[in-house]
Design a protein around this motif. Structure first.
Motif, PDB file in Angstrom:
ATOM      1  N   ALA A   1       9.078  -6.253  -3.558  1.00 62.09           N
ATOM      2  CA  ALA A   1       8.938  -7.165  -4.696  1.00 62.09           C
ATOM      3  C   ALA A   1       7.989  -8.324  -4.376  1.00 62.09           C
ATOM      4  N   VAL A   2       8.149  -8.929  -3.214  1.00 62.35           N
ATOM      5  CA  VAL A   2       7.294 -10.070  -2.856  1.00 62.35           C
ATOM      6  C   VAL A   2       5.851  -9.621  -2.658  1.00 62.35           C
ATOM      7  N   THR A   3       5.661  -8.476  -2.024  1.00 70.04           N
ATOM      8  CA  THR A   3       4.303  -7.964  -1.833  1.00 70.04           C
ATOM      9  C   THR A   3       3.615  -7.751  -3.170  1.00 70.04           C
ATOM     10  N   MET A   4       4.312  -7.147  -4.098  1.00 71.13           N
ATOM     11  CA  MET A   4       3.721  -6.882  -5.408  1.00 71.13           C
ATOM     12  C   MET A   4       3.419  -8.166  -6.161  1.00 71.13           C
ATOM     13  N   LEU A   5       4.351  -9.110  -6.140  1.00 71.19           N
ATOM     14  CA  LEU A   5       4.133 -10.363  -6.863  1.00 71.19           C
ATOM     15  C   LEU A   5       2.992 -11.177  -6.267  1.00 71.19           C
ATOM     16  N   VAL A   6       2.920 -11.245  -4.948  1.00 68.39           N
ATOM     17  CA  VAL A   6       1.837 -11.997  -4.298  1.00 68.39           C
ATOM     18  C   VAL A   6       0.499 -11.323  -4.563  1.00 68.39           C
ATOM     19  N   TRP A   7       0.466  -9.999  -4.479  1.00 65.92           N
ATOM     20  CA  TRP A   7      -0.781  -9.282  -4.734  1.00 65.92           C
ATOM     21  C   TRP A   7      -1.258  -9.510  -6.166  1.00 65.92           C
TER      22      TRP A   7
END
Length: 75
Positions: A21-27
């Motif tokens: 989730a964090v990877t997707m949101l930051v990307w």
């Protein structure tokens, strides 16, 4: 299955979900909003893509480890 193993499996699952989730949101934030807002050239988008890919590979490795933990605990 012991409760310690169940807690370890649940903790690892939550960790994997959080990483994804964090990877997707930051990307998404870097690619769609922050990068264009500060005028970064397009070549930096490739760096953001590679960083996101690294995060997803890390999550994939952890998913495999989680799968192995569950297989071992069922025996």
């Amino acid at each position: 299955m012991s409760t310690d193993k169940e807690h370890a499996i649940a903790r690892k699952g939550r960790h994997i979900g959080l990483v994804i989730a964090v990877t997707m949101l930051v990307w998404l934030a870097l690619t769609l909003f922050i990068g264009p807002a500060i005028g970064l050239p397009g070549r930096y988008a490739l760096l953001f893509d590679f960083a996101a890919l690294a995060g997803f590979v890390y999550a994939g490795v952890n998913i495999f480890q989680l799968w192995r933990m569950r297989q071992d605990s069922q025996r």
